[in-house]
Design a protein around this motif. Structure first.
Motif, PDB file in Angstrom:
ATOM      1  N   VAL A 104       8.733   7.614   4.600  1.00  0.00           N
ATOM      2  CA  VAL A 104       7.822   6.936   5.707  1.00  0.00           C
ATOM      3  C   VAL A 104       8.667   7.242   7.024  1.00  0.00           C
ATOM      4  O   VAL A 104       9.582   7.001   7.166  1.00  0.00           O
ATOM      5  CB  VAL A 104       7.780   5.598   5.552  1.00  0.00           C
ATOM      6  CG1 VAL A 104       7.212   4.961   6.869  1.00  0.00           C
ATOM      7  CG2 VAL A 104       6.940   5.301   4.308  1.00  0.00           C
ATOM      8  N   PRO A 105       7.889   8.016   8.037  1.00  0.00           N
ATOM      9  CA  PRO A 105       8.528   8.244   9.295  1.00  0.00           C
ATOM     10  C   PRO A 105       8.821   6.849  10.091  1.00  0.00           C
ATOM     11  O   PRO A 105       8.115   6.008  10.069  1.00  0.00           O
ATOM     12  CB  PRO A 105       7.429   8.889  10.195  1.00  0.00           C
ATOM     13  CG  PRO A 105       6.036   9.584   9.312  1.00  0.00           C
ATOM     14  CD  PRO A 105       6.521   8.388   7.951  1.00  0.00           C
ATOM     15  N   TYR A 141      10.175   0.424   2.565  1.00  0.00           N
ATOM     16  CA  TYR A 141       9.517   1.613   2.818  1.00  0.00           C
ATOM     17  C   TYR A 141       9.919   2.429   1.791  1.00  0.00           C
ATOM     18  O   TYR A 141      11.106   2.577   1.413  1.00  0.00           O
ATOM     19  CB  TYR A 141       9.680   1.979   3.951  1.00  0.00           C
ATOM     20  CG  TYR A 141       9.320   1.108   5.403  1.00  0.00           C
ATOM     21  CD1 TYR A 141       7.890   0.826   5.903  1.00  0.00           C
ATOM     22  CD2 TYR A 141      10.281   0.335   6.089  1.00  0.00           C
ATOM     23  CE1 TYR A 141       7.826   0.279   6.799  1.00  0.00           C
ATOM     24  CE2 TYR A 141       9.996  -0.478   6.958  1.00  0.00           C
ATOM     25  CZ  TYR A 141       8.863  -0.509   7.421  1.00  0.00           C
ATOM     26  OH  TYR A 141       8.222  -1.462   8.458  1.00  0.00           O
ATOM     27  N   PRO A 142       9.057   3.353   1.393  1.00  0.00           N
ATOM     28  CA  PRO A 142       9.575   4.516   0.574  1.00  0.00           C
ATOM     29  C   PRO A 142      10.282   5.191   1.550  1.00  0.00           C
ATOM     30  O   PRO A 142      10.395   5.139   2.948  1.00  0.00           O
ATOM     31  CB  PRO A 142       8.453   5.384   0.293  1.00  0.00           C
ATOM     32  CG  PRO A 142       6.997   4.657   0.494  1.00  0.00           C
ATOM     33  CD  PRO A 142       7.632   3.469   1.420  1.00  0.00           C
ATOM     34  N   ILE A 188       4.556   0.962   0.498  1.00  0.00           N
ATOM     35  CA  ILE A 188       5.260   0.028   1.597  1.00  0.00           C
ATOM     36  C   ILE A 188       4.911  -1.364   0.926  1.00  0.00           C
ATOM     37  O   ILE A 188       3.833  -1.503   0.514  1.00  0.00           O
ATOM     38  CB  ILE A 188       4.452   0.327   2.956  1.00  0.00           C
ATOM     39  CG1 ILE A 188       4.670   1.716   3.360  1.00  0.00           C
ATOM     40  CG2 ILE A 188       5.007  -0.701   3.848  1.00  0.00           C
ATOM     41  CD1 ILE A 188       4.024   1.955   4.461  1.00  0.00           C
ATOM     42  N   LEU A 200       6.054   5.299  12.040  1.00  0.00           N
ATOM     43  CA  LEU A 200       5.074   4.281  11.420  1.00  0.00           C
ATOM     44  C   LEU A 200       6.032   3.049  11.077  1.00  0.00           C
ATOM     45  O   LEU A 200       5.128   1.726  11.249  1.00  0.00           O
ATOM     46  CB  LEU A 200       4.808   5.093  10.075  1.00  0.00           C
ATOM     47  CG  LEU A 200       3.797   4.415   9.223  1.00  0.00           C
ATOM     48  CD1 LEU A 200       2.662   3.676   9.959  1.00  0.00           C
ATOM     49  CD2 LEU A 200       3.454   4.997   8.033  1.00  0.00           C
ATOM     50  N   ARG A 201       7.245   3.163  10.655  1.00  0.00           N
ATOM     51  CA  ARG A 201       7.893   1.901  10.442  1.00  0.00           C
ATOM     52  C   ARG A 201       7.854   0.867  11.576  1.00  0.00           C
ATOM     53  O   ARG A 201       7.750  -0.369  11.613  1.00  0.00           O
ATOM     54  CB  ARG A 201       9.542   2.099  10.079  1.00  0.00           C
ATOM     55  CG  ARG A 201       9.412   2.832   8.765  1.00  0.00           C
ATOM     56  CD  ARG A 201      11.064   3.366   8.622  1.00  0.00           C
ATOM     57  NE  ARG A 201      11.063   3.996   7.345  1.00  0.00           N
ATOM     58  CZ  ARG A 201      11.749   3.884   6.437  1.00  0.00           C
ATOM     59  NH1 ARG A 201      12.830   3.036   6.680  1.00  0.00           N
ATOM     60  NH2 ARG A 201      12.016   4.818   5.329  1.00  0.00           N
ATOM     61  N   LYS A 238       0.975  -1.132  -0.114  1.00  0.00           N
ATOM     62  CA  LYS A 238       0.143  -0.121   0.007  1.00  0.00           C
ATOM     63  C   LYS A 238       1.013   1.190   0.025  1.00  0.00           C
ATOM     64  O   LYS A 238       1.828   1.122   0.843  1.00  0.00           O
ATOM     65  CB  LYS A 238      -0.707   0.095   1.181  1.00  0.00           C
ATOM     66  CG  LYS A 238      -1.724   1.064   1.197  1.00  0.00           C
ATOM     67  CD  LYS A 238      -2.727   1.063   2.407  1.00  0.00           C
ATOM     68  CE  LYS A 238      -3.880   2.065   2.315  1.00  0.00           C
ATOM     69  NZ  LYS A 238      -4.727   2.243   3.448  1.00  0.00           N
ATOM     70  N   MET A 239       0.587   2.310  -0.945  1.00  0.00           N
ATOM     71  CA  MET A 239       1.231   3.457  -1.212  1.00  0.00           C
ATOM     72  C   MET A 239       2.913   3.199  -1.009  1.00  0.00           C
ATOM     73  O   MET A 239       3.446   4.021  -0.125  1.00  0.00           O
ATOM     74  CB  MET A 239       0.834   4.329   0.099  1.00  0.00           C
ATOM     75  CG  MET A 239      -0.801   4.676  -0.093  1.00  0.00           C
ATOM     76  SD  MET A 239      -1.508   5.827   1.183  1.00  0.00           S
ATOM     77  CE  MET A 239      -0.073   6.223   2.297  1.00  0.00           C
ATOM     78  N   VAL A 274       4.598  -0.744  12.175  1.00  0.00           N
ATOM     79  CA  VAL A 274       4.254  -1.880  11.332  1.00  0.00           C
ATOM     80  C   VAL A 274       5.073  -2.991  11.779  1.00  0.00           C
ATOM     81  O   VAL A 274       4.343  -4.284  11.746  1.00  0.00           O
ATOM     82  CB  VAL A 274       4.498  -1.404   9.658  1.00  0.00           C
ATOM     83  CG1 VAL A 274       4.649  -2.524   8.726  1.00  0.00           C
ATOM     84  CG2 VAL A 274       3.711  -0.324   9.288  1.00  0.00           C
TER      85      VAL A 274
END
Length: 93
Positions: free
Chosen positions: A72-73, A68-69, A51, A76-77, A48-49, A80
């Protein structure tokens, strides 16, 4: 690229795959993720987006690789990764 690994001594690869697949289907549905799986290869992917998470079951273990892009903070990583770890820890509980 973060990697999460869990071992399940005494468990058959097909049994591990079925449980991982069920858990990933639930997570994908809850979070609106695209989910693809390959039962024959005992692998799967959610995305998604930008990730992306892929998993592979072999022997008595599962390995999850995350991508991850750049934007991405870190918080958030971690969230997840913790969520996936919790699901994997509870797979046979």
């Amino acid at each position: 690229m973060p990697r999460i690994q869990r071992s399940y001594p005494g468990k058959e690869p097909d049994e591990i795959y079925r449980r991982v697949n069920a858990a990933m289907e639930r997570i994908a549905a809850e979070m609106g993720l695209d989910y693809r799986t390959d039962e024959a290869g005992r692998t799967g992917q959610v995305a998604k987006m930008g990730i992306t998470g892929t998993y592979a079951v072999s022997a008595e273990a599962v390995t999850v690789d995350l991508r991850y892009p750049m934007l991405v903070p870190g918080a958030l990583r971690r969230k997840v990764e913790e969520r996936i770890g919790e699901k994997l820890d509870g797979l046979f509980a």
